[in-house]
Scaffold this active site. Structure first.
Site, PDB file in Angstrom:
ATOM      1  N   HIS A 182       7.348   5.783  -0.021  1.00 25.24           N
ATOM      2  CA  HIS A 182       8.087   4.649  -0.569  1.00 25.24           C
ATOM      3  C   HIS A 182       7.332   3.387  -0.189  1.00 25.24           C
ATOM      4  O   HIS A 182       6.504   3.389   0.719  1.00 25.24           O
ATOM      5  CB  HIS A 182       9.520   4.609  -0.024  1.00 25.24           C
ATOM      6  CG  HIS A 182       9.588   4.417   1.458  1.00 25.24           C
ATOM      7  ND1 HIS A 182       9.514   5.477   2.355  1.00 25.24           N
ATOM      8  CD2 HIS A 182       9.687   3.292   2.218  1.00 25.24           C
ATOM      9  CE1 HIS A 182       9.576   5.012   3.584  1.00 25.24           C
ATOM     10  NE2 HIS A 182       9.685   3.698   3.536  1.00 25.24           N
ATOM     11  N   HIS A 186       0.853  -1.186   0.000  1.00 28.30           N
ATOM     12  CA  HIS A 186       0.000   0.000   0.000  1.00 28.30           C
ATOM     13  C   HIS A 186       0.889   1.235   0.000  1.00 28.30           C
ATOM     14  O   HIS A 186       2.109   1.140   0.187  1.00 28.30           O
ATOM     15  CB  HIS A 186      -0.918   0.014   1.230  1.00 28.30           C
ATOM     16  CG  HIS A 186      -0.154   0.083   2.523  1.00 28.30           C
ATOM     17  ND1 HIS A 186       0.314  -1.040   3.176  1.00 28.30           N
ATOM     18  CD2 HIS A 186       0.244   1.140   3.281  1.00 28.30           C
ATOM     19  CE1 HIS A 186       0.961  -0.678   4.270  1.00 28.30           C
ATOM     20  NE2 HIS A 186       0.940   0.644   4.355  1.00 28.30           N
TER      21      HIS A 186
END
Length: 206
Positions: free
Chosen positions: A122, A40
């Site tokens: 990230h 996610h």
């Protein structure tokens, strides 16, 4: 409840990242690899809280258009020479930064503060030791991740694709010895802002 706010990832991109992850995993069996089902894009971590209803109400006020994000490149924390965390880069335009800022503003009255500094997303693929970007006393770099780094230096920059996010979600994180499991609790659509109709000037009969 341990909550966070995130964007889901399109299936095609998730599949490409999973294939890449599995290839790199063979070089570093000594670290913990993140399960593809948990991929996610974190927008804000909330931590332990019982304010789910208040959070839902606050996030309903967030207005943001759909936005594009790209998944490309890789990196290591704290640095490539001493890798302990392996990640994929995420790039977004000003709309992503605007969404993060809007969520932060909506939740600030409830006592949820954003992390200091600019938002730099990230996607973590692997961790060793504590899994924190900064090492704790006694932690050493992971030999397997050093092999991953060496492999990547000989390959082109990986590009996993670009997607358009049409919603953001509140997730609950369930921790266990087998790894975390994420449950989606609420979904909030990203819509283009409504354009006000033009104001028509009234005509006055002579």
């Amino acid at each position: 409840m341990r909550l966070f706010i995130a964007l889901d990832i399109d299936p095609d991109i998730r599949t490409r990242i999973t294939t890449f992850r599995n290839q790199m995993r063979q070089l570093a069996p000594d670290v913990r690899w993140v399960g593809p089902e948990t991929f996610h894009v974190t927008l804000q971590f909330l931590g332990e809280t019982k304010k789910l209803d208040e959070i839902r109400q606050a996030l309903q006020q967030v207005k943001s258009p759909p936005l594009q994000i790209s998944f490309r490149g890789t990196g290591f924390f704290p640095n490539p020479k001493a890798p302990r965390v392996f990640w994929i880069g995420i790039e977004g335009d000003r709309r992503l930064q605007g969404l993060v800022a809007a969520i932060g503003s909506a939740l600030a009255p409830l006592g949820f503060a954003r992390e200091a500094g600019p938002y730099t997303p990230h996607l973590t693929l692997a961790r060793s030791g504590s899994g924190r970007p900064r090492p704790v006393p006694g932690e050493r770099p992971a030999p397997g991740l050093q092999q991953v780094r060496a492999k990547l230096e000989a390959l082109p920059l990986p590009d996993f694709g670009t997607m358009t996010a049409h919603e953001f979600c509140v997730y609950e994180s369930h921790l266990s010895p087998a790894g975390p499991r994420y449950e989606k609790l609420a979904v909030f659509p990203l819509r283009k802002p409504l354009i006000d109709p033009p104001i028509l000037k009234k005509t006055v009969d002579p």
